[in-house]
Design an enzyme around this catalytic site. Structure first.
Site, PDB file in Angstrom:
ATOM      1  N   HIS A  19      39.280   3.361  50.288  1.00 21.33           N
ATOM      2  CA  HIS A  19      37.825   4.144  49.078  1.00 21.33           C
ATOM      3  C   HIS A  19      39.126   3.190  47.920  1.00 21.33           C
ATOM      4  O   HIS A  19      38.178   4.399  46.894  1.00 21.33           O
ATOM      5  CB  HIS A  19      38.172   5.226  49.413  1.00 21.33           C
ATOM      6  CG  HIS A  19      37.434   5.825  50.797  1.00 21.33           C
ATOM      7  ND1 HIS A  19      37.435   5.138  51.408  1.00 21.33           N
ATOM      8  CD2 HIS A  19      38.318   7.296  51.328  1.00 21.33           C
ATOM      9  CE1 HIS A  19      37.045   6.479  52.611  1.00 21.33           C
ATOM     10  NE2 HIS A  19      36.941   7.670  52.015  1.00 21.33           N
ATOM     11  N   HIS A  76      30.457  10.223  50.705  1.00 18.59           N
ATOM     12  CA  HIS A  76      31.072  11.198  51.083  1.00 18.59           C
ATOM     13  C   HIS A  76      30.861  12.451  50.828  1.00 18.59           C
ATOM     14  O   HIS A  76      31.848  13.272  50.700  1.00 18.59           O
ATOM     15  CB  HIS A  76      32.736  10.771  50.000  1.00 18.59           C
ATOM     16  CG  HIS A  76      33.754  11.013  52.098  1.00 18.59           C
ATOM     17  ND1 HIS A  76      34.238  11.560  52.334  1.00 18.59           N
ATOM     18  CD2 HIS A  76      34.835   9.727  52.409  1.00 18.59           C
ATOM     19  CE1 HIS A  76      35.235  11.611  53.278  1.00 18.59           C
ATOM     20  NE2 HIS A  76      35.771  10.315  52.692  1.00 18.59           N
ATOM     21  N   GLU A 127      29.529   8.598  56.905  1.00 15.60           N
ATOM     22  CA  GLU A 127      29.350   8.058  55.756  1.00 15.60           C
ATOM     23  C   GLU A 127      28.644   6.381  56.658  1.00 15.60           C
ATOM     24  O   GLU A 127      29.335   5.668  57.228  1.00 15.60           O
ATOM     25  CB  GLU A 127      31.116   7.726  55.406  1.00 15.60           C
ATOM     26  CG  GLU A 127      32.113   8.818  55.340  1.00 15.60           C
ATOM     27  CD  GLU A 127      33.250   8.525  56.430  1.00 15.60           C
ATOM     28  OE1 GLU A 127      33.746   7.543  54.349  1.00 15.60           O
ATOM     29  OE2 GLU A 127      33.787   9.532  55.895  1.00 15.60           O
TER      30      GLU A 127
END
Length: 372
Positions: free
Chosen positions: A131, A202, A336
């Site tokens: 991420h 997210h 996502e």
């Protein structure tokens, strides 16, 4: 006289009914008056014409709250989060409601090769990159402008070398709360050097309401005939395999718990569901649907991305969130929209490379409705 008395009783019943409806409770904007990275943190409130409300902070572009009506007219906040900027900064759970980049999901061993150069990016998840690294887009303060009561525009310049990535990347993200009761998220980015990019959102959802128990009884549909299996480190192996006759077959609505406890190596590797699905079709289309039977809330996910990561809250462990609520194990799910994890190291996956002169765009829409 009798008619007047009857009318009074009727009015009182209506008022009592209205008072019993759960109401929206907004977070004070002053809870987000922080100075970070020489920038000011703010909390913005978006509304549509139907009474739907979302509060979003420019700290990581996080959706702090999202108030959605149920089949009986009751509103609940359906996303996990915190009620102060300080709690977001200090929290173990760094990704609640956040914008994710420069690369959403994992890159194996924090390395990739691009144009004959090997790049080493931040390792922050075992031996892998996750991420965007230690200070991904979820942790930075975005420049923000509220364009209207229902629209917020965020911009950020991700500099060459940030977390090890090449290129100055200028990103614009627009959140819009539309009158069809959808939260639309649109991304746009440009770069001055070739770079991988994979932006995603997210939010952790519980359609009963944040902190109201497990999501395993939610019904889920994912429009995908295939998924990308993972190894023990939750890195795709490079294979693309059929969901048929596996716990990953969500082509028809079924409860999340249906298959979750099967003896299955992939579920063991992910500690449950934490996998990328290869979405059927192309262009903007419905990629997933979730139904919560007790409230009647329905959420559809619409996107132009080739993949969607389904995460079942496997690492939630009793975090205290808004209003002191406990976010229990498997008390939320994430959907996502994205390109595939580790694509820079998997030439058979759709490319995530953005080159100078090109424009990266992506769209994700979470659309809400109700059913009896």
């Amino acid at each position: 006289m009798r008619n007047k008395f009857g009318l009074l009783i009727y009015v009182l019943l209506i008022l009592n009914s209205c008072s019993n409806k759960s109401q929206v409770s907004l977070i004070e904007s002053s809870n987000f008056n922080e100075g970070i990275q020489n920038k000011k943190v703010h909390l913005f409130t978006l509304r549509n014409s139907n009474g739907m409300i979302s509060q979003i902070t420019n700290l990581g572009g996080k959706v702090v709250s999202l108030w959605v009506v149920d089949a009986n007219g009751n509103y609940e906040d359906v996303v996990l989060g915190f009620d102060t900027a300080e709690k977001y900064i200090e929290a173990k759970e760094k990704y609640f409601g956040a914008l994710i980049g420069r690369y959403g999901n994992r890159i194996a061993n924090g390395t990739f090769k691009l144009n004959d150069s090997i790049y080493s990016i931040t390792i922050n998840n075992g031996v892998n990159h996750l991420h965007g690294g230690l200070e991904g887009y979820n942790a930075v303060v975005w420049d923000a402008e509220q364009k209207s009561e229902s629209k917020l525009e965020l911009t950020y310049l991700s500099k060459d070398g940030e977390e090890g990535y090449p290129g100055n990347v200028l990103i614009t993200t627009v959140y819009e709360l539309k009158d069809d009761n959808s939260l639309a998220i649109k991304y746009r980015a440009t770069t001055d050097k070739s770079t991988p990019i994979n932006l995603t959102h997210h939010s952790f959802f519980n359609l009963k309401g944040a902190g109201k128990g497990t999501i395993n009884d939610h019904l889920l549909q994912i429009n995908a005939n295939y998924f990308t299996p993972i190894n023990k480190e939750i890195i795709p192996t490079g294979e693309i395999i059929s969901v048929q006759n596996t716990p990953f077959d969500f082509r028809r609505l079924k409860s999340i718990s249906n298959g979750l406890y099967n003896q299955n190596e992939q579920l063991e590797f992910g500690s449950g569901y934490d996998h990328n699905f290869v979405v059927n079709g192309a262009g903007v289309r419905t990629v997933a649907k979730v139904v919560e039977p007790t409230s009647g809330r329905v959420m559809e996910v619409v996107s132009d991305e080739p993949g969607i990561q389904f995460y079942g809250g496997n690492f939630l462990s009793g975090t205290k969130g808004k209003n002191g609520k406990t976010y229990e194990y498997r008390g939320a799910f994430c959907l996502e929209t994205q390109h595939f994890p580790n694509s820079p190291n998997q030439p058979n996956f759709p490319s995530t490379i953005l080159n100078p002169g090109e424009i990266y765009t992506s769209i994700c829409i979470y659309k809400f409705s109700t059913q009896p």
